[in-house]
Design an enzyme around this catalytic site. Sequence first.
Site, PDB file in Angstrom:
ATOM      1  CE  LYS A 127      17.521   5.823   2.939  1.00 46.93           C
ATOM      2  NZ  LYS A 127      17.075   4.451   3.160  1.00 46.93           N
ATOM      3  CE1 TYR A 173      15.694   8.245   1.000  1.00 47.20           C
ATOM      4  CE2 TYR A 173      17.597   9.361   0.048  1.00 47.20           C
ATOM      5  CZ  TYR A 173      16.808   8.226   0.182  1.00 47.20           C
ATOM      6  OH  TYR A 173      17.155   7.068  -0.501  1.00 47.20           O
TER       7      TYR A 173
HETATM    8  N1  LIG Z   1      15.788   4.205  -6.001  1.00 51.31           N
HETATM    9  C1  LIG Z   1      16.988   4.709  -5.795  1.00 51.31           C
HETATM   10  O1  LIG Z   1      17.622   5.262  -6.687  1.00 51.31           O
HETATM   11  C2  LIG Z   1      17.608   4.596  -4.428  1.00 51.31           C
HETATM   12  C3  LIG Z   1      18.881   5.137  -4.242  1.00 51.31           C
HETATM   13  C4  LIG Z   1      19.488   5.041  -3.003  1.00 51.31           C
HETATM   14  C5  LIG Z   1      18.835   4.402  -1.967  1.00 51.31           C
HETATM   15  N2  LIG Z   1      17.598   3.885  -2.160  1.00 51.31           N
HETATM   16  C6  LIG Z   1      16.941   3.209  -1.034  1.00 51.31           C
HETATM   17  O2  LIG Z   1      16.525   1.916  -1.428  1.00 51.31           O
HETATM   18  C7  LIG Z   1      15.383   1.515  -0.664  1.00 51.31           C
HETATM   19  C8  LIG Z   1      14.280   1.072  -1.604  1.00 51.31           C
HETATM   20  O3  LIG Z   1      13.898   2.207  -2.369  1.00 51.31           O
HETATM   21  P1  LIG Z   1      13.037   2.123  -3.713  1.00 51.31           P
HETATM   22  O4  LIG Z   1      13.727   2.977  -4.693  1.00 51.31           O
HETATM   23  O5  LIG Z   1      12.711   0.715  -4.022  1.00 51.31           O
HETATM   24  O6  LIG Z   1      11.746   2.908  -3.195  1.00 51.31           O
HETATM   25  P2  LIG Z   1      10.210   2.796  -3.633  1.00 51.31           P
HETATM   26  O7  LIG Z   1      10.142   2.353  -5.029  1.00 51.31           O
HETATM   27  O8  LIG Z   1       9.586   4.088  -3.272  1.00 51.31           O
HETATM   28  O9  LIG Z   1       9.672   1.644  -2.649  1.00 51.31           O
HETATM   29  C9  LIG Z   1       9.699   1.905  -1.262  1.00 51.31           C
HETATM   30  C10 LIG Z   1       9.087   0.757  -0.493  1.00 51.31           C
HETATM   31  O10 LIG Z   1       9.033   1.161   0.890  1.00 51.31           O
HETATM   32  C11 LIG Z   1       7.687   1.018   1.314  1.00 51.31           C
HETATM   33  N3  LIG Z   1       7.256   1.967   2.337  1.00 51.31           N
HETATM   34  C12 LIG Z   1       7.362   3.316   2.313  1.00 51.31           C
HETATM   35  N4  LIG Z   1       6.736   3.850   3.370  1.00 51.31           N
HETATM   36  C13 LIG Z   1       6.210   2.805   4.080  1.00 51.31           C
HETATM   37  C14 LIG Z   1       5.445   2.714   5.255  1.00 51.31           C
HETATM   38  N5  LIG Z   1       5.042   3.800   5.930  1.00 51.31           N
HETATM   39  N6  LIG Z   1       5.084   1.487   5.700  1.00 51.31           N
HETATM   40  C15 LIG Z   1       5.436   0.371   5.021  1.00 51.31           C
HETATM   41  N7  LIG Z   1       6.159   0.404   3.879  1.00 51.31           N
HETATM   42  C16 LIG Z   1       6.543   1.611   3.418  1.00 51.31           C
HETATM   43  C17 LIG Z   1       6.838   1.215   0.075  1.00 51.31           C
HETATM   44  O11 LIG Z   1       5.564   0.693   0.315  1.00 51.31           O
HETATM   45  P3  LIG Z   1       4.189   1.356  -0.255  1.00 51.31           P
HETATM   46  O12 LIG Z   1       3.980   0.696  -1.598  1.00 51.31           O
HETATM   47  O13 LIG Z   1       3.178   0.974   0.752  1.00 51.31           O
HETATM   48  O14 LIG Z   1       4.409   2.830  -0.360  1.00 51.31           O
HETATM   49  C18 LIG Z   1       7.665   0.447  -0.950  1.00 51.31           C
HETATM   50  O15 LIG Z   1       7.410  -0.927  -0.853  1.00 51.31           O
HETATM   51  C19 LIG Z   1      15.018   2.724   0.189  1.00 51.31           C
HETATM   52  O16 LIG Z   1      15.541   2.577   1.493  1.00 51.31           O
HETATM   53  C20 LIG Z   1      15.691   3.883  -0.528  1.00 51.31           C
HETATM   54  O17 LIG Z   1      15.974   4.954   0.345  1.00 51.31           O
HETATM   55  C21 LIG Z   1      16.967   3.975  -3.363  1.00 51.31           C
END
Ligand SMILES: NC(=O)c1ccc[n+]([C@@H]2O[C@H](COP(=O)([O-])OP(=O)(O)OC[C@H]3O[C@@H](n4cnc5c(N)ncnc54)[C@H](OP(=O)(O)O)[C@@H]3O)[C@@H](O)[C@H]2O)c1
Length: 245
Positions: free
Chosen positions: A151, A147
């Site tokens: 990133k 990860y």
């Molecule tokens: N949450 C945090 O605190 C945080 C902090 C820093 C950065 N981020 C970044 O913010 C972004 C959104 O994260 P989030 O927290 O919303 O994550 P999340 O709740 O895990 O949602 C991730 C999304 O990506 C999709 N995804 C993952 N693998 C996939 C694949 N193989 N094909 C198609 N879709 C896929 C998931 O779809 P499925 O439902 O099909 O799995 C889901 O819609 C990410 O880039 C993450 O790295 C998050």
Amino acid sequence: MDLYIVTGHTKGLGQALVAQLGAEKDIELIALGRAQDGPIPGGAQLFVDLAAPRAVETVCDRVDERLRGKRFAKAVLINNAGMISPVGMIDRVDAAELELNLAVNFTAPILLMRRFLIATATTAKVRRVINISSGAGRRPIFGWGAYCAAKAAIDMVSRVAALEAQTARTGVQVVSLAPGVIDTPMQGVVRSASPEEFVDVERFRQMKAAGELRPPADVAADILRHERSGKLFAEPVADLRTLGA
Ligand SMILES: NC(=O)c1ccc[n+]([C@@H]2O[C@H](COP(=O)([O-])OP(=O)(O)OC[C@H]3O[C@@H](n4cnc5c(N)ncnc54)[C@H](OP(=O)(O)O)[C@@H]3O)[C@@H](O)[C@H]2O)c1
């Protein structure tokens, strides 16, 4: 009419982004993720497994078909989809899972950015790419090798794309954006790790208990507001927490 393409809209931040964009007027919205093809408010969702580079190219062909003959005042790609797994020391996690992580977090966004820039070169006046990154790409975190690396790579390719845009005077704006800690299913995966896999796990459990995770709807609203004002693109690598109101 403005075009927005958002990946990973089935939950978390992507779901909030698509919900807010879908409620607006004069937007063509294309959501790419693991959800059955069909209409959504503002546009359509197209199924794609972003772990498979060939599937990414195929869904881009389908996006091209949908956009054929259309012109936009602005086109925006939000590379949001991501995954944290595998969590654990590099020599203790599964090789196939490492590859999957890099494919979703890095290969897919760079391929999508490439195809977006080609597809919109003559059809949109303003073109913007928002790559959702993480503070994890800017410092090492025990147990998050793939990860962090993906990133960091997204940060660098965004810097390259911004440099190319500036030098070639294409007008394209690119940012790699760390969104802060958000209350999404990804954070649930983070908290479910054992201390052996992820030594900081207790701190993340405490942040959740203390209500320190931001609601995805608030983060989505901030991103879209800063995108529209153009503030998001002042630097190619940015952090939502330091952008101000
Ligand atoms: N949450 C945090 O605190 C945080 C902090 C820093 C950065 N981020 C970044 O913010 C972004 C959104 O994260 P989030 O927290 O919303 O994550 P999340 O709740 O895990 O949602 C991730 C999304 O990506 C999709 N995804 C993952 N693998 C996939 C694949 N193989 N094909 C198609 N879709 C896929 C998931 O779809 P499925 O439902 O099909 O799995 C889901 O819609 C990410 O880039 C993450 O790295 C998050």
